[in-house]
Design an enzyme around this catalytic site. Structure first.
Site, PDB file in Angstrom:
ATOM      1  N   ARG C 262      15.314  -0.697  -9.638  1.00 31.86           N
ATOM      2  CA  ARG C 262      14.363  -1.795  -9.855  1.00 31.86           C
ATOM      3  C   ARG C 262      14.954  -2.717 -10.911  1.00 31.86           C
ATOM      4  NH1 ARG C 262       9.626   0.077 -13.209  1.00 31.86           N
ATOM      5  NH2 ARG C 262      10.686  -1.177 -14.777  1.00 31.86           N
ATOM      6  N   HIS C 266       8.417  -3.650 -14.118  1.00 31.05           N
ATOM      7  CA  HIS C 266       7.525  -3.101 -13.098  1.00 31.05           C
ATOM      8  C   HIS C 266       6.787  -4.217 -12.356  1.00 31.05           C
ATOM      9  CE1 HIS C 266       4.636  -0.567 -11.080  1.00 31.05           C
ATOM     10  NE2 HIS C 266       3.631  -1.160 -11.701  1.00 31.05           N
ATOM     11  N   TYR C 275      11.293   0.121 -22.817  1.00 32.23           N
ATOM     12  CA  TYR C 275      11.642   1.492 -22.437  1.00 32.23           C
ATOM     13  C   TYR C 275      13.008   1.669 -21.772  1.00 32.23           C
ATOM     14  CZ  TYR C 275       9.507  -0.391 -18.164  1.00 32.23           C
ATOM     15  OH  TYR C 275       9.190  -1.171 -17.095  1.00 32.23           O
TER      16      TYR C 275
END
Ligand SMILES: Cc1ncc(C[n+]2csc(CCOP(=O)(O)OP(=O)(O)O)c2C)c(N)n1
Ligand SMILES: Cc1ncc(C[n+]2csc(CCOP(=O)(O)OP(=O)(O)O)c2C)c(N)n1
Ligand SMILES: [Mg+2]
Ligand SMILES: [Mg+2]
Lengths: 328, 366, 366, 328
Positions: C262, C266, C275
């Site tokens: 990805r 998100h 993160y």
């Protein structure tokens, strides 16, 4: 501390609880490095380490079920469900286990755990992100169900929930996460199980909790300025148990009641409040208890949520229909 | 991308189920496992005889209406006894409704084991006293409790492990999957013991799973899967003991599938003739786990008529105790309905009062 | 006891992910698979270019507040396009919220794909018209719908298969497990395509699963598991096409894990810098699936400047269309709130009336 | 046919539905060779073959979720949850999918499916076998929730549920499975959504559904013989939607109402009925609506269930407290 948002107050409550009691654990989806999608757990993993605040695999029954096991062993797990509808996969664990284990073991096993659920709408979330599922939990014996409406209560009630001996479903009104108030933390408010009069009045009692308390306060103000009605606003705070005495004292005084929540009205929590008031205040009532809630439909698209959710206008209409003397 | 350091092949179960004693009672070799010591073998035998006798007694009690329901584990004694005997002093047991023999073996007094099944309190024993979760009916749900508890023990720095029983049918539930996965990801000290008794009420294994064996599920979580002859108590003991000690040593969870058979119907209320053929049952009768271990013991001189008789006597004593203790109706105090719902019972006061008013009236009627 | 006729080892994924084109765009051998025909390769390339452009446009629209939320699939085009191009005319697609590119490739008009994400109706397209389930947010839940639908098609004697996308994180949900198992037991024609993009919001794969690969889960259900280089569209196509044709032929379900990444956060609302480290992203940027296929096509003479330009033009046209169609605010008719709750809307009449009374008042205010 | 049990009536309804429509499918745990643990599906697999009546793997979310997929494809699946509490693992599929898919797709996808749930207590079942969870479903928009009380209704309502266009949660009162009545099958009773007056009366309206209708009828008889009160008994039949008109017509006539159910009272379905009656019949009410239900406790041990469940005595007490003229 000055101006504090509800999100900050919750974060501080978790931090203070983690500091105060080594048995407190915080876990769930994305609560570690990210600090939760709403940042309620921000900084906790860094401060307390991965042993005390950690990400779990992505499975809600797993989160609640393992929390049950940890609570059995003397920990005080505080778990986060990412959004309201995503707690449904955990329904079995909440209903058949968390709620019942004390009873099943005749008190031998105590489950001091908190299930935090950001609930309700008003944030423009797409489907499945805005449910209000309090009625499912309040009908389940063995659970304590509470919902704070202010930053101070968010702090104080979450702390109390964490120290409680029984499982608490802690419903956080997500649309109010960013609401600020002047608070000094640590704040100590009334005990979690107590309802509170947020605004005194004599004509009608408006009952609300969580996200709808602010709406009720606005409506009360509008009722005063627009209609000259003196509205009392009760913040229920605890849904199960319900502080019947505070509620009934207010309704006996005013003779009229309107209960407001976001969830669909049919079979909603408001039905319990209305039925209880009718039972205990029957002879004081000048009009039937009105319920203002979401429509009996699945939570709609963000573009339509303003039409679905209770708003001042709808509350004023409900008040207006309470069979006032002048209308008779 | 590979999350484990192990060679994946090591997570797969062996070609054939681990077996240490064959059907005639003769010891056989199994790579990596040794026949347990004599004392253990004798104890396994004794516990199985007691367990079988207990089970038969409980079944008899259902016929007299003394139990509300009883799910027999006749035929599954090697799994329940073998696995439980492998538990260490600090380990926990998480049983299902079928694991009465496991609980009795674990030291829970038989009458406390039967409390639930006679229609008494939901859990007849104090879980902390015996380190045993309540008998669990909602399938696979307590596997998660076991994982949470085991992880908690580890957070405390204790080296306790948890043994949780799951049926073949229960492996289909989402909770089983989540438990396997949480345990594996957290490295929690748990042994999942699947008692594959071939049936979930009326549903045979091949309508439950197409897995080569249920032990093949383990690799999907990155934990080792073992299958074992579930009618060979020695093998069950050896495999479970190793799995538990790996868990305690911090090497994470594992899954053990015991291949066994449910000799009786699902419970006394069930009629197995509606869905399974007698010859299947007959076939398994020949594989009786008690006979097999007894043969080994006799052959090895660990059991003779006198010691067998002594065990039988003990079993009769246990059965007599159970009969005596279950012979009268259990009396539950209705007041207690409200006692353990919340830590503070106050909110139920009104309802308790309502009931209290009714009770004397009823007493008088008697 | 063995439920499958296959040699269990055949259910395991190969040593390395299937790859037909290496990172430099050079074809490589993979046992059992062939490079798709030129027409297919060209179409894969075209769809990926369109998909990437669509995705970039959607992301841009979030910045202008035209979309409520957008989960980008930049970097995952080979999985979404490769798998969808493998669908037959009668097959169904069950997408998640992240599979916009898959839906566009599947033929759903872009504006209908974005309806949900712009805050409009929950599903912008007619599932029957496109043989595509609604974009699904509750994780792994629609995998069960796919299994039911595929089984239903089989009961009707039709040879349709269903392709369902699941994220790496979603494999942890109980519903994923139940879907895998039901499909395997029923032999339902389903391909479970796990887009392993290494992250579930902020949670990396190694906190999600300790499995050697997610494809190793398949054997636990007795179905074949494959892993494939998820940035190699040709390999994704080939592996999925075979899995689908096995399914249609009545050989049951399978699980395909596509290893990808990805590239974005998100969703547009997420901040991935909290993160994950930038160099991980950079590493994957070099493995861009579009570049790889383009290199192959150029090398093989299937793509030249002119045809590349034509595809780019087409992509710009698509983006312009999306901009035009999403440029104005969507207007939903509030009356419709009550229209599709039940087949017969009568029971909501009173509430509809209440709303109807409010609306004219509001109109006037405007 | 003569004497028919509710179990037989349900079995016949399934058989007749399978015969009438090739799209009807029956599946769940143990519904095949065994015929279900309550034998409701007895003989169906033999008659219609494994393609139409079959055992599923043991997983309730799986059962409901695959039924959703089959219904999407034009079938009419009728699934069985083995006991009430074992439907909880399917809660997510029921609430977020079965209930919402029509809405989510603006009517494009219709889900004609039935979720049969044997519910309630009174059969001496050990824990988790006797829950009454109707309130969870009735509060969920998009679901139709019904419960028959007689063999004739069991037949007729199940048939209608199977032909309905929307998902129906069909709650079967398991303690009444073996209750016999004189019925000719096929029996056609009132439409599923209609409440029915089971016994006419003038003094007070007793509202019940499913397992409590028979108890209400007994109580009505006792009230007549012991207290000389003329009790009207309304069998609600459909819980969502609620047939408000029939309920209100009765309560307006009698001026008093008692709602009876097995589920815990707090937040139970009775709260909705009480709140609705109060809203619509306020000026006709001589006394608050009484609710008689299970205590607010987890379902207790079989040995104590008689103390937990509503019984004639408790209903008579509730009636006696309805502020009768003679007491004033
Ligand atoms: C969640 C849930 N669903 C259904 C049931 C009903 N039920 C009780 S036992 C059983 C079969 C269990 O089979 P298995 O797991 O193989 O265990 P066994 O009874 O063979 O020991 C079923 C379906 C249940 N107890 N819990
Ligand atoms: C049942 C459920 N729980 C939680 C969520 C919230 N959520 C949305 S996306 C997401 C991460 C999903 O990760 P993955 O499955 O890997 O898919 P990806 O987003 O990477 O495509 C989470 C936790 C959800 N949508 N559904
Ligand atoms: Mg079994
Ligand atoms: Mg992912």
């Amino acid at each position: 501390m000055g101006q504090v948002t509800m999100a900050q107050a919750l974060n501080t409550a978790l931090r203070d609880s983690l500091r105060a009691d080594p048995n407190v654990l915080v876990f769930g989806e994305d609560v570690g490095a990210l600090g939760g999608v709403f940042r309620i757990t921000e900084g906790l993993a860094a401060e307390f380490g991965e042993q005390r605040c950690f990400d779990s695999p992505l499975a809600e029954a797993g989160i609640v079920g393992t929390a049950v096991g940890m609570a059995m062993y003397g920990f005080r797990p505080v778990v986060e469900m990412q959004f309201d509808a995503f707690a449904y996969p955990a329904f079995e664990q909440i209903t058949s286990h968390a709620a019942k284990l004390r009873n099943r073991t005749r008190g031998a096993v105590e489950l001091p755990m908190v299930i935090r659920i950001p609930y309700g709408g008003g944030i423009g979330g797409v489907e499945h992100h805005s449910d209000s599922s309090e009625a499912y939990y309040t009908h389940t014996p063995g659970l304590t169900v509470v919902s704070p409406a202010t930053p101070a209560d968010a702090y104080s009630m979450l702390q109390e929930a964490i120290t409680a001996a029984d499982p608490v479903v802690f419903l956080e009104p997500k649309r109010r996460y960013w609401t600020k108030a002047e608070v000094e933390l640590p704040a100590a408010t009334e005990p979690m199980h107590r309802a509170v009069i947020r605004r005194a009045g004599t004509d009608v009692t408006l009952l609300a909790y969580g996200p709808m308390v602010a709406t009720a306060m606005e409506a009360a103000e509008a009722a005063r300025t627009e209609e000259g009605r003196d509205v009392e606003v009760v913040d229920l705070r605890s849904l199960s148990p319900l502080d019947e005495d505070t509620v009934c004292a207010s309704v006996r005084k005013t003779g009229r009641a309107v209960i407001v929540h976001e969830a669909p009205v049919f079979g909603g929590y408001g039905a319990e409040v209305a039925a209880t008031i009718n039972r205990r205040c029957f002879h004081y009532l000048e009009a039937p208890v009105a319920r203002v809630g979401g429509f009996d439909i699945p939570y709609p698209s963000p573009k339509l949520e303003e039409h679905h959710l209770p708003h001042t206008g709808r509350i004023l209409d409900a008040i207006a229909e309470l069979q006032w003397e002048e209308d008779r | 991308m590979t999350a484990t350091e192990l060679n994946p092949q090591q997570l797969l179960p062996g070609e054939a189920p681990v077996r240490l004693v064959d059907e005639s009672g003769t010891p056989v070799q199994a790579e990596g496992f040794e026949l347990p010591a004599s004392g253990v073998l004798r104890e396994l035998h004794r516990s199985m005889v007691l367990g079988r006798r207990f089970d038969r007694q409980a079944t008899a009690l259902t016929k007299q209406g003394r139990l509300a329901v009883y799910p027999s584990s006749a035929g599954q004694e090697a799994c329940q006894v073998g696995a439980v005997q492998a538990l260490g002093a600090g380990d926990w047991l998480f049983p299902t409704y079928r694991d009465s023999v496991a609980l009795v073996t674990h030291g829970v007094p038989p009458v406390e084991v039967l409390e639930l099944l006679r229609g008494g309190w939901h859990c007849g024993y104090d879980p902390y006293r015996y380190r045993a979760g309540p008998q669990c009916t909602p399938l696979a749900t307590n596997a998660l409790h076991a994982v949470g508890l085991a992880h908690a023990a580890r957070l405390r720095g204790e080296d306790a492990a948890a043994l949780v029983f799951v049926g073949d049918g229960a492996t289909s539930e989402g909770d089983a999957h989540e438990a396997f996965n949480f345990a594996a990801v957290w490295g929690a000290p748990v042994v999942f013991f699947v008692q594959n008794n071939q049936w979930a009420i009326s549903v045979p294994l091949d309508k439950q799973s197409k897995a080569p064996t249920l032990a093949h599920k383990a690799i999907g979580y990155g934990m080792p899967g073992h299958h074992v002859d579930g009618n060979d108590a020695a093998a069950v003991y050896a495999v479970t003991a190793r799995a538990l000690s790996e868990a305690r040593a911090g090497n994470g969870p594992s899954l053990v599938e015991g291949l066994t058979y449910r000799m009786d119907a699902h419970t006394n209320a069930d009629d197995a003739t509606r869905y399974r053929l007698g010859d299947e049952v007959d076939l398994w009768r020949e594989r009786d786990p008690l006979d097999r271990l007894a043969a080994l013991l006799r052959e090895s001189g660990l059991l003779d008529d006198a010691s067998a008789h002594a065990v039988d006597e003990e079993a009769e004593g246990l059965a007599a105790d159970v009969r005596a203790q279950l012979g009268t109706d259990v009396h539950l105090n209705p007041d207690e309905l409200f006692a353990h719902v919340h830590a503070e019972p106050t909110r139920l006061r009104e309802q308790a009062d309502l009931l209290a008013e009714e009770l004397p009236a009823e007493q008088e009627e008697i």
